[in-house]
Write an enzyme that holds these catalytic residues in place. Structure first.
Site, PDB file in Angstrom:
ATOM      1  N   SER A   1    -124.999  55.415 -22.255  1.00 23.20           N
ATOM      2  CA  SER A   1    -124.892  55.187 -23.561  1.00 23.20           C
ATOM      3  C   SER A   1    -123.197  54.045 -22.972  1.00 23.20           C
ATOM      4  O   SER A   1    -122.848  52.384 -23.623  1.00 23.20           O
ATOM      5  CB  SER A   1    -124.502  55.185 -25.123  1.00 23.20           C
ATOM      6  OG  SER A   1    -122.826  56.297 -24.658  1.00 23.20           O
TER       7      SER A   1
ATOM      8  N   LYS B   1    -117.056  55.573 -26.816  1.00 25.47           N
ATOM      9  CA  LYS B   1    -117.332  53.855 -27.466  1.00 25.47           C
ATOM     10  C   LYS B   1    -115.905  53.456 -27.337  1.00 25.47           C
ATOM     11  O   LYS B   1    -115.051  53.926 -27.411  1.00 25.47           O
ATOM     12  CB  LYS B   1    -118.796  53.843 -28.347  1.00 25.47           C
ATOM     13  CG  LYS B   1    -119.184  54.887 -29.319  1.00 25.47           C
ATOM     14  CD  LYS B   1    -121.067  53.981 -28.553  1.00 25.47           C
ATOM     15  CE  LYS B   1    -122.066  54.563 -28.557  1.00 25.47           C
ATOM     16  NZ  LYS B   1    -121.800  56.082 -27.777  1.00 25.47           N
TER      17      LYS B   1
END
Length: 145
Positions: A65, A102
């Protein structure tokens, strides 16, 4: 909500640092310098990469991701828990019982955890979420394939 990023944590071993040779002169990534002399010294990567010994951890990332930020599956993250979270920092976060890495995006309305891969959607932090910014990623160590 798709977190999809498993993280395995490690504590740096400061009692047994491994020192290796370090070339102090620059190594050109362009055209080589003919017959360039270089000086060699010893360095411990722990000492180069870690500013806050008591608050720094290594972690192994799993998943894809964050490929746009240069974090690939299997990379080692250097995470400093003493750094203040800031907008656009890459952070290891704990959300609803799972760790993820993230990019933090803070707006006037909300906080988002932004992936760096278009196959994933941002995670908007809601009031009901159990959420902690666990630490800030300062370095990524990777194997060249």
């Amino acid at each position: 909500m798709q977190v999809n990023q498993k993280i395995t944590f490690f504590v740096p071993d400061f009692q047994n640092p491994i020192e290796t040779s370090f070339i102090t002169s620059e190594i050109k990534a362009g055209f080589p310098s003919p017959a360039a002399d270089f000086e060699e010294s010893k360095v411990s990567l722990d000492h180069m990469l870690i500013k806050n010994k008591e608050a720094t951890f290594y972690a192994k990332a799993s998943g894809n991701s964050m490929i746009g930020a240069g974090i690939d599956d299997g990379d080692i993250l250097v995470i400093d828990r003493s750094l203040e979270p800031r907008n656009n920092a890459v952070a290891v976060c704990f959300i609803d019982g799972e760790f993820t890495v993230k990019r933090i995006k803070k707006t006037d309305e909300a906080i988002f955890l932004m992936p760096e891969n278009s196959n994933y959607t941002p995670i908007q932090i809601q009031p009901h979420n159990e959420f902690i910014i666990w630490g800030i990623v300062t370095y990524v160590i990777k194997q060249i394939k």
